[in-house]
Design a protein around this motif. Structure first.
Motif, PDB file in Angstrom:
ATOM      1  N   THR A  89     -62.988  69.010 -36.978  1.00  0.00           N
ATOM      2  CA  THR A  89     -62.083  69.723 -37.867  1.00  0.00           C
ATOM      3  C   THR A  89     -60.827  70.105 -37.109  1.00  0.00           C
ATOM      4  N   LEU A  90     -59.670  69.812 -37.702  1.00  0.00           N
ATOM      5  CA  LEU A  90     -58.395  70.272 -37.155  1.00  0.00           C
ATOM      6  C   LEU A  90     -57.772  71.236 -38.159  1.00  0.00           C
ATOM      7  N   GLU A  91     -57.280  72.370 -37.676  1.00  0.00           N
ATOM      8  CA  GLU A  91     -56.645  73.371 -38.520  1.00  0.00           C
ATOM      9  C   GLU A  91     -55.301  73.737 -37.904  1.00  0.00           C
ATOM     10  N   SER A  92     -54.325  73.975 -38.764  1.00  0.00           N
ATOM     11  CA  SER A  92     -52.998  74.319 -38.244  1.00  0.00           C
ATOM     12  C   SER A  92     -52.339  75.354 -39.126  1.00  0.00           C
ATOM     13  N   PHE A  93     -51.450  76.145 -38.537  1.00  0.00           N
ATOM     14  CA  PHE A  93     -50.595  77.004 -39.336  1.00  0.00           C
ATOM     15  C   PHE A  93     -49.243  77.105 -38.642  1.00  0.00           C
ATOM     16  N   ALA A  94     -48.230  77.326 -39.465  1.00  0.00           N
ATOM     17  CA  ALA A  94     -46.857  77.331 -38.965  1.00  0.00           C
ATOM     18  C   ALA A  94     -46.581  78.603 -38.184  1.00  0.00           C
ATOM     19  N   MET A  95     -45.850  78.480 -37.077  1.00  0.00           N
ATOM     20  CA  MET A  95     -45.464  79.637 -36.288  1.00  0.00           C
ATOM     21  C   MET A  95     -44.291  80.369 -36.910  1.00  0.00           C
ATOM     22  N   THR A  96     -43.587  79.711 -37.819  1.00  0.00           N
ATOM     23  CA  THR A  96     -42.493  80.332 -38.576  1.00  0.00           C
ATOM     24  C   THR A  96     -42.820  80.171 -40.051  1.00  0.00           C
ATOM     25  N   PRO A  97     -42.255  80.993 -40.928  1.00  0.00           N
ATOM     26  CA  PRO A  97     -42.640  80.946 -42.342  1.00  0.00           C
ATOM     27  C   PRO A  97     -42.505  79.548 -42.929  1.00  0.00           C
ATOM     28  N   TRP A 134     -55.661  74.060 -34.210  1.00  0.00           N
ATOM     29  CA  TRP A 134     -56.988  74.409 -33.734  1.00  0.00           C
ATOM     30  C   TRP A 134     -57.929  73.229 -33.978  1.00  0.00           C
ATOM     31  N   VAL A 135     -58.846  73.004 -33.061  1.00  0.00           N
ATOM     32  CA  VAL A 135     -59.798  71.902 -33.185  1.00  0.00           C
ATOM     33  C   VAL A 135     -61.216  72.449 -33.032  1.00  0.00           C
ATOM     34  N   LEU A 146     -62.144  74.465 -29.653  1.00  0.00           N
ATOM     35  CA  LEU A 146     -61.272  74.212 -28.516  1.00  0.00           C
ATOM     36  C   LEU A 146     -60.103  75.193 -28.517  1.00  0.00           C
ATOM     37  N   PRO A 147     -59.541  75.508 -27.339  1.00  0.00           N
ATOM     38  CA  PRO A 147     -58.388  76.410 -27.308  1.00  0.00           C
ATOM     39  C   PRO A 147     -57.243  75.830 -28.144  1.00  0.00           C
ATOM     40  N   PRO A 148     -56.579  76.650 -28.952  1.00  0.00           N
ATOM     41  CA  PRO A 148     -55.483  76.140 -29.783  1.00  0.00           C
ATOM     42  C   PRO A 148     -54.278  75.751 -28.927  1.00  0.00           C
TER      43      PRO A 148
END
Length: 488
Positions: A89-97, A134-135, A146-148
């Protein structure tokens, strides 16, 4: 808090606290690669896009996820058939809006599982948006986080995708469960969690096995907690063990848990007789009978029960009542089973009263200390309630025509000889409640109606207040709940 202690028993020390495990926050965009495998080793060249949430300004983060393990034991563990599905599983979110995105990729059964190339569609902008990715690696029945990593700014197309590779080396922690004679013993359910620097880095569960292997990130210090349970019926035989340990695990290292974890004797195999002096496993039992003097008790409703909670290692036992108020809580581990020792806290929920006096009571909790092989007969617990009577008057605006709101107050249909038909007072009914500083409580019904021809409602209630004999308690001002059905 009042305590019930058998004169034969010393009161062991008590501890209610269980450490609050901080969880890693879940990102807002997700890419899931889920695979049912006969072998863990798969290889992918161009993962197909199966599902995607709309991204207004898409571009890609791409790269590879790979494990660098070479230890044959760990490779064999990763390749073994397991009950659960293997996946990534890979997950992501934006560091800016930016708008959250979610993408799922379906992968097929090929030759090698890792390394896995991936392409993750994410939000972009003319000035670039950084994303944290994130993984989670799932070799079956466990998840390793795993560390992001933070990406470079992702620019709008036709800019090139951003490259981001993940690499990790795992270690393995082996946890073994035994019975009191030192033989392997299978757990009916177990959950294991590993924390690193306050972050959840690995977790898994096992059912029906005496050995659990937890993959963890290598070259790190881990704080690992184990919760293991035997039995399947909380009123009869469920028993729990909590253990924790902290140690270092290197890349490609296989580490044995510092001790063999002894499970309580399970009744599943005929190893216990219900608790008491003749029980071969040293389990305890509590019996007795409850009587609320002057009240009609509804012992057979599912709202009436007795619970022993907060015992050693979080052990508990629940009991329903018989028609005459008798109860039995069998097969309980002693208060000094865990470290530190802990008395049990007894809690009673009971429905009493008929017609409009039907109400639900929470008795004040009290403590019980148990030692191995002891049966506590509490005899007849005869409690005499005090009563709180009150009246209710509602004054409303004048309604010249149509239905008056006071005509639509919800009152349950009750009969003088029985409880509320469903045996439960719902929050949506017109009711009154109060509680005490000793954690006792009661909720009851309000009997009333609109005064004919007036914009006025009159009601009344009577609540049974229960303290333990000889105890003085302080109760809060009652709170009222009024529920209205819509006209028509």
């Amino acid at each position: 808090m009042p305590t019930y202690n058998d004169s034969r028993l010393p009161a062991p020390g008590r501890s209610r606290h269980r450490s609050d495990r901080s969880k890693t926050p879940r990102p807002s965009a997700t890419l899931t690669l889920a695979v049912l495998l006969s072998s863990l080793l798969l290889s992918f060249t161009s993962p197909p896009l199966a599902e995607a949430q709309v991204v207004s300004n898409p571009n890609w983060i791409r790269g590879e996820v790979r494990l660098t393990n070479t230890n044959p034991e760990i490779l064999a563990f990763l390749q073994a058939d397991t009950i659960g599905s293997k996946g990534l599983t890979l997950e992501s979110f934006a560091m800016t809006p930016a708008s959250p995105t979610r993408t799922r990729l379906g992968l097929g059964d090929d030759e090698v599982w890792l390394p896995v190339p991936y392409q993750l569609p994410v939000e972009s902008s003319p000035t670039g948006i950084r994303h944290e990715v994130w993984v989670t690696v799932d070799p079956g029945n466990a998840q390793v986080h795993l560390p992001p990593l933070e990406s470079e700014p992702v620019l709008q197309l036709p800019a090139d995708p951003v490259d981001l590779d993940f690499e990790a080396c795992l270690g393995l922690v082996r946890i073994r469960f035994i019975d009191r004679d030192g033989n392997p013993a299978r757990v009916d359910w177990s959950e294991v969690e590993a924390m690193t620097s306050g972050r959840l880095t690995s977790s898994g569960n096992v059912v029906g096995r005496s050995l659990f292997e937890l993959p963890v990130l290598g070259d790190r210090h881990h704080s690992i907690s184990v919760e293991a349970r035997v039995g399947s019926d909380r009123e009869l035989d469920t028993l729990t063990v909590l253990r924790s340990a902290s140690f270092d695990v290197s890349c490609d290292e296989v580490v044995e848990w510092p001790e063999l974890i002894e499970l309580p004797t399970t009744c599943r195999d005929g190893g216990c007789s219900g608790g008491g002096p003749d029980d071969p496993s040293g389990l305890s039992r509590v019996v007795g009978r409850l009587d609320i003097v002057g009240e009609t008790e509804h012992f057979l409703l599912d709202t009436s029960e007795l619970r022993l909670e907060d015992g050693p290692d979080g052990n508990q036992r629940w009991s329903s009542f018989t028609a005459d108020g008798s109860f039995e809580l069998p097969n309980i581990v002693a208060s000094d089973w865990g470290t530190p020792a802990s008395d049990y806290q007894a809690r009673v929920d009971l429905s009493v009263g008929t017609g409009w006096r039907f109400q639900e009571l929470d008795l004040p909790p009290f403590d019980i200390a148990l030692h191995s092989g002891i049966e506590i007969d509490m005899g007849e617990l005869a409690l005499r309630p005090r009563y709180l009577d009150g009246g209710v008057e509602l004054l409303g605006p004048s309604f010249d025509a149509g239905d008056h709101p006071f005509d639509h107050l919800v009152h349950p249909a009750v009969e003088d000889g029985g409880p509320v038909p469903e045996g439960r007072i719902y929050f949506t009914r017109t009711s009154v409640r109060t509680s005490s500083r000793d954690e006792a409580g009661v909720i009851g019904l309000i009997e009333g109606e609109r005064v004919p021809g007036e914009d006025r409602y009159l009601g009344a209630f009577e609540l049974a207040l229960l303290n333990l004999d000889g105890e003085t308690d302080h109760w809060t001002r009652p709170s009222l709940t009024f529920s209205f059905d819509p006209p028509g």
